[in-house]
Scaffold this active site. Structure first.
Site, PDB file in Angstrom:
ATOM      1  CD  GLU A 231      -2.982  -1.031   2.294  1.00  0.00           C
ATOM      2  OE1 GLU A 231      -2.771  -0.253   3.243  1.00  0.00           O
ATOM      3  OE2 GLU A 231      -3.946  -1.822   2.265  1.00  0.00           O
TER       4      GLU A 231
ATOM      5  CE  LYS B 114      -2.731  -4.567 -34.683  1.00  0.00           C
ATOM      6  NZ  LYS B 114      -2.068  -3.707 -33.690  1.00  0.00           N
TER       7      LYS B 114
ATOM      8  CB  THR C 252       1.685  -4.497 -33.441  1.00  0.00           C
ATOM      9  OG1 THR C 252       0.486  -4.891 -32.776  1.00  0.00           O
ATOM     10  CG2 THR C 252       1.377  -3.650 -34.660  1.00  0.00           C
TER      11      THR C 252
HETATM   12  C1  R5P Z   1      -3.412  -0.876 -31.442  1.00  0.00           C
HETATM   13  O1  R5P Z   1      -4.391  -0.410 -31.989  1.00  0.00           O
HETATM   14  C2  R5P Z   1      -2.253  -0.040 -31.009  1.00  0.00           C
HETATM   15  O2  R5P Z   1      -2.102   1.087 -31.819  1.00  0.00           O
HETATM   16  C3  R5P Z   1      -0.979  -0.842 -30.977  1.00  0.00           C
HETATM   17  O3  R5P Z   1      -0.690  -1.278 -32.288  1.00  0.00           O
HETATM   18  C4  R5P Z   1      -1.093  -2.021 -30.071  1.00  0.00           C
HETATM   19  O4  R5P Z   1      -1.567  -1.636 -28.816  1.00  0.00           O
HETATM   20  C5  R5P Z   1       0.258  -2.683 -29.919  1.00  0.00           C
HETATM   21  O5  R5P Z   1       0.124  -3.787 -29.081  1.00  0.00           O
HETATM   22  P1  R5P Z   1       1.191  -4.955 -29.110  1.00  0.00           P
HETATM   23  O6  R5P Z   1       2.533  -4.330 -28.906  1.00  0.00           O
HETATM   24  O7  R5P Z   1       0.779  -5.827 -27.945  1.00  0.00           O
HETATM   25  O8  R5P Z   1       1.057  -5.649 -30.408  1.00  0.00           O
END
Ligand code: R5P
Length: 285
Positions: free
Chosen positions: A36, A188, A222
């Site tokens: 805490e 994506k 991503t």
């Molecule tokens: C998604 O819409 C965001 O713009 C990022 O592309 C996403 O949050 C990236 O997340 P991660 O690194 O887990 O793929």
């Protein structure tokens, strides 16, 4: 104005304070053995305008922010600004399925309860900078992408901007116009929280210095997929920039696919080579 900082945002707060005539707020933050927070406001805030800089990059960080804001109010501050460079839960701004919590509303509602104004940087669900409203809550959203663009400007010989998803097309287009190069995007498909895949697409990236920009890197899924795509299309170098470096799965995987990764200091990291301090300071003048 008296400017306080929460844990982790101290360096950024110092940068902001030096760009304004704000006084540095004296605050003690400690942890009890069970985790805490113990928080004590040592500056005299009675009748004064105060601001608190604190990114909410963890659930604990949010509790810390709420307690600091509430304590400053209790001590008689006349006006309180919550400066939350990284605003958590901003990816949960819609009910994608019936019954889902609108977590962004909950978090913003709580910040609003303890403050008079809210400022943030590249809030995920806001697509323009300036004053915006979400669920009846006013938010001032600042844009750090021009700073990231400046970082890469003139550094690379044969730049090409690659948007890692459709949501980043506008940003990629704008950046390519400023840098004076081409851009394109890949589509994506999110499979799970950690896994994404990219739709196949023809793209000639031979000898190009590819720049991939995103607002948030969380797991890195991503960026890893986008970088693999660029590499398999013969890119010469892969350069990644993001505003909020969460890096929830660390940096190793990202470092293995990119030549450079840079983020801002909305969340302080070793690779925070771009600072949003002057951007925030400019808004506080
Ligand atoms: C998604 O819409 C965001 O713009 C990022 O592309 C996403 O949050 C990236 O997340 P991660 O690194 O887990 O793929």
């Amino acid at each position: 104005m008296i400017l306080f900082s929460g844990l982790g945002s101290e360096k950024l707060a110092m940068g902001v304070a030096s760009g304004t005539n704000a006084e540095h707020g004296d605050i003690r933050i400690k942890r009890f053995p069970d985790g805490e927070f113990y928080i004590r406001i040592l500056s005299d805030v009675k009748g004064k305008e105060c601001a608190v800089i604190k990114s909410t990059d963890s659930n604990d960080a949010m509790v810390e922010l709420f307690i600091i804001l509430d304590a400053i109010r209790d001590m008689g501050a006349s006006r309180i600004s919550a400066i939350v460079p990284y605003l958590a839960y901003a990816r949960q701004d819609k009910r994608f399925n019936e019954g889902e919590a609108l977590s962004a509303k909950t978090i913003l509602g709580l910040i609003k309860k303890f403050s008079d104004t809210i400022m943030t940087v590249n809030c995920h669900f806001l697509h323009s900078s300036g004053e915006s409203e979400f669920q009846g809550i006013e938010i001032r959203n600042l844009d750090a992408f021009p700073l990231l663009t400046n970082y890469f400007m003139g550094k690379l010989k044969n730049p090409f901007i690659l948007a890692p998803d459709k949501g980043s097309i506008g940003l990629a287009k704008k950046t390519s116009e400023i840098i004076g190069c081409e851009f394109d995007f890949i589509n994506k498909i999110r499979i799970s929280g950690d896994d994404v895949m990219m739709e196949t697409k023809e793209m000639d990236l031979k000898n190009r210095d590819v720049i991939i920009l995103d607002d948030i890197i969380s797991t890195g899924g991503t960026i890893v997929q986008a970088a693999n795509f660029a590499r398999s299309n013969k890119a010469k170098s892969i350069n990644v920039g993001c505003v909020h470096g969460i890096f929830s799965r660390g940096l190793d995987k990202l470092n293995s696919v990119a030549d450079e990764i840079v983020c801002t200091d909305t969340i302080q990291r070793e690779i925070s080579r771009v600072s949003v301090a002057d951007l925030i300071a400019g808004e506080l003048q």
